[in-house]
Write an enzyme that holds these catalytic residues in place. Structure first.
Site, PDB file in Angstrom:
ATOM      1  N   CYS A  80     -14.390  20.471  -6.917  1.00 27.39           N
ATOM      2  CA  CYS A  80     -13.218  21.264  -7.232  1.00 27.39           C
ATOM      3  C   CYS A  80     -13.218  21.474  -8.920  1.00 27.39           C
ATOM      4  O   CYS A  80     -13.182  22.658  -9.405  1.00 27.39           O
ATOM      5  CB  CYS A  80     -11.873  20.844  -6.901  1.00 27.39           C
ATOM      6  SG  CYS A  80     -11.324  19.250  -7.650  1.00 27.39           S
ATOM      7  N   HIS A 134     -11.168  28.303  -5.176  1.00 26.69           N
ATOM      8  CA  HIS A 134     -11.372  26.939  -5.287  1.00 26.69           C
ATOM      9  C   HIS A 134     -12.586  26.690  -4.455  1.00 26.69           C
ATOM     10  O   HIS A 134     -12.787  27.136  -3.434  1.00 26.69           O
ATOM     11  CB  HIS A 134     -10.210  25.980  -4.986  1.00 26.69           C
ATOM     12  CG  HIS A 134      -9.496  25.966  -3.466  1.00 26.69           C
ATOM     13  ND1 HIS A 134      -8.977  24.958  -3.321  1.00 26.69           N
ATOM     14  CD2 HIS A 134      -9.733  26.934  -2.701  1.00 26.69           C
ATOM     15  CE1 HIS A 134      -8.736  25.036  -1.880  1.00 26.69           C
ATOM     16  NE2 HIS A 134      -9.282  26.176  -1.377  1.00 26.69           N
ATOM     17  N   HIS A 148      -6.589  17.773  -7.506  1.00 31.69           N
ATOM     18  CA  HIS A 148      -7.319  18.867  -7.105  1.00 31.69           C
ATOM     19  C   HIS A 148      -6.879  20.078  -7.789  1.00 31.69           C
ATOM     20  O   HIS A 148      -5.750  20.203  -8.460  1.00 31.69           O
ATOM     21  CB  HIS A 148      -6.840  19.396  -5.560  1.00 31.69           C
ATOM     22  CG  HIS A 148      -7.745  20.557  -5.190  1.00 31.69           C
ATOM     23  ND1 HIS A 148      -8.914  20.327  -4.900  1.00 31.69           N
ATOM     24  CD2 HIS A 148      -7.285  21.733  -4.683  1.00 31.69           C
ATOM     25  CE1 HIS A 148      -9.327  21.550  -4.366  1.00 31.69           C
ATOM     26  NE2 HIS A 148      -8.279  22.334  -4.335  1.00 31.69           N
TER      27      HIS A 148
END
Length: 346
Positions: free
Chosen positions: A259, A320, A308
């Protein structure tokens, strides 16, 4: 004459105990025989467990990334210090050679000054603390001794700094190894659960995800969000070229990402250097707590520990790298699995 004795009868208490034990054993056997085998977890139950494991793996991944970045930084710092020490030692040797040349000249013209002679035969660390010695030296020799002493102190400090950083590097490598094992353990456990699913269940899960991804894509394309511009726009455009690239923990591109690897790579393509981990990226710009104020290309962070991060894509969607087993894609902010914490405008 043979004795005829009646056999001793067991006591009433003993009979009761034996009877009770036998009854219990029979009951347990019957229960075991009649018990139904444990039910196989449903597809949704497996998915929930797998998602939880992937989240735990991602938490460990960001810690792994932080330790890896610290290791690389320490290695560079140690290398720089070691280079400085090597150059400093060369300078020190030249200073000593220069003082030795002075001593040789003095010898040819009538003998070596006692103080210089003493210096040449031992370490001069405490020389300048002895005022009586200075009175016997020329100004040129005093300057040379001061330079030598300063250089020795500098080298000692640099060697001590390098020693501390080497200890830090060793502990960082240990932490890196632990986090790597933790990530691999969580991923292996998730894979084991996935392997327990039937081919039909796996296909159904894949179809569900494809439908969700297509819905997010339509939402981005049909939304009223103004297009990104400037550095954020360039970063978002770069990330869009990586849609479909696989998630790999610890990866920063160009063919695979985790991420924070995707977001740092995307901004690098826009000429902006941002930190490696999501936790660090959360502290680099202006924070935006209202989802309605987000702009395309803003960094968006999820979960209480900020493990995240993605890029805001408009209309409640993000672009993402979700987790292991997935690819870079659009996804609704409402389905990430953790709460939206805030955005950051770089």
């Amino acid at each position: 004459m043979a004795s005829h004795r009646r056999p001793k009868q067991p006591s009433r208490a003993r009979v009761t105990v034996l009877t009770t034990a036998a009854a219990a054993a029979v009951a347990i056997s019957a229960q075991a025989a009649n018990a139904a085998p444990s039910a196989k977890p449903s597809k949704d139950e497996v998915k929930a467990k797998v998602d939880a494991l992937y989240e735990q793996a991602e938490q460990a991944t960001e810690k792994f990334n932080g330790a890896k970045e610290k290791q690389e930084k320490l290695q560079k710092e140690i290398s720089t210090i070691q280079d400085n020490v090597a150059r400093g030692q060369e300078e020190l040797n030249k200073l000593r050679d220069g003082l030795g040349s002075m001593a040789a000249g003095q010898y040819r013209t009538g003998g070596i000054d006692p103080s210089v002679q003493l210096f040449l035969s031992s370490d001069p660390d405490d020389y300048l603390d002895k005022a009586s010695t200075l009175d016997q030296l020329s100004s040129q020799q005093v300057d040379a001794l001061k330079k030598i002493q300063d250089k020795q102190r500098e080298l000692a400090q640099q060697r001590a700094e390098a020693s501390e950083k080497l200890k830090d590097l060793a502990s960082t490598r240990t932490e890196l190894g632990k986090k790597k094992k933790e990530v691999q353990s969580k991923l292996a456990e998730a894979q084991k659960l996935l392997n327990s699913m039937t081919a039909k269940e796996k296909a159904e899960l894949a179809a569900e995800q494809q439908r969700a991804t297509r819905a997010s894509e339509r939402s981005v394309l049909d939304g009223n969000t103004p297009p990104a511009s400037g550095r954020a726009g360039a970063a978002f455009s770069a990330a869009q070229t990586k849609i479909g690239s696989p998630y790999v923990y610890g990866a920063t591109g160009p063919s695979s990402f985790d991420c924070s690897g995707l977001t740092s790579w995307a901004y690098a393509q826009a000429g902006v250097s941002i930190p490696r981990t999501s936790e660090q990226q959360a502290n680099i710009g202006t924070r935006i707590y209202s989802q309605s104020q987000l702009q395309v290309g803003d960094l968006v962070f999820f979960f209480n520990d900020i493990h995240h991060v993605g890029l805001y894509a408009g209309n409640g969607q993000i672009l993402h790298a979700p987790r292991t087993g997935t690819v870079v894609r659009y996804e609704s902010m409402s389905t990430i699995g953790g709460p939206f914490m805030f955005g950051v405008r770089v």
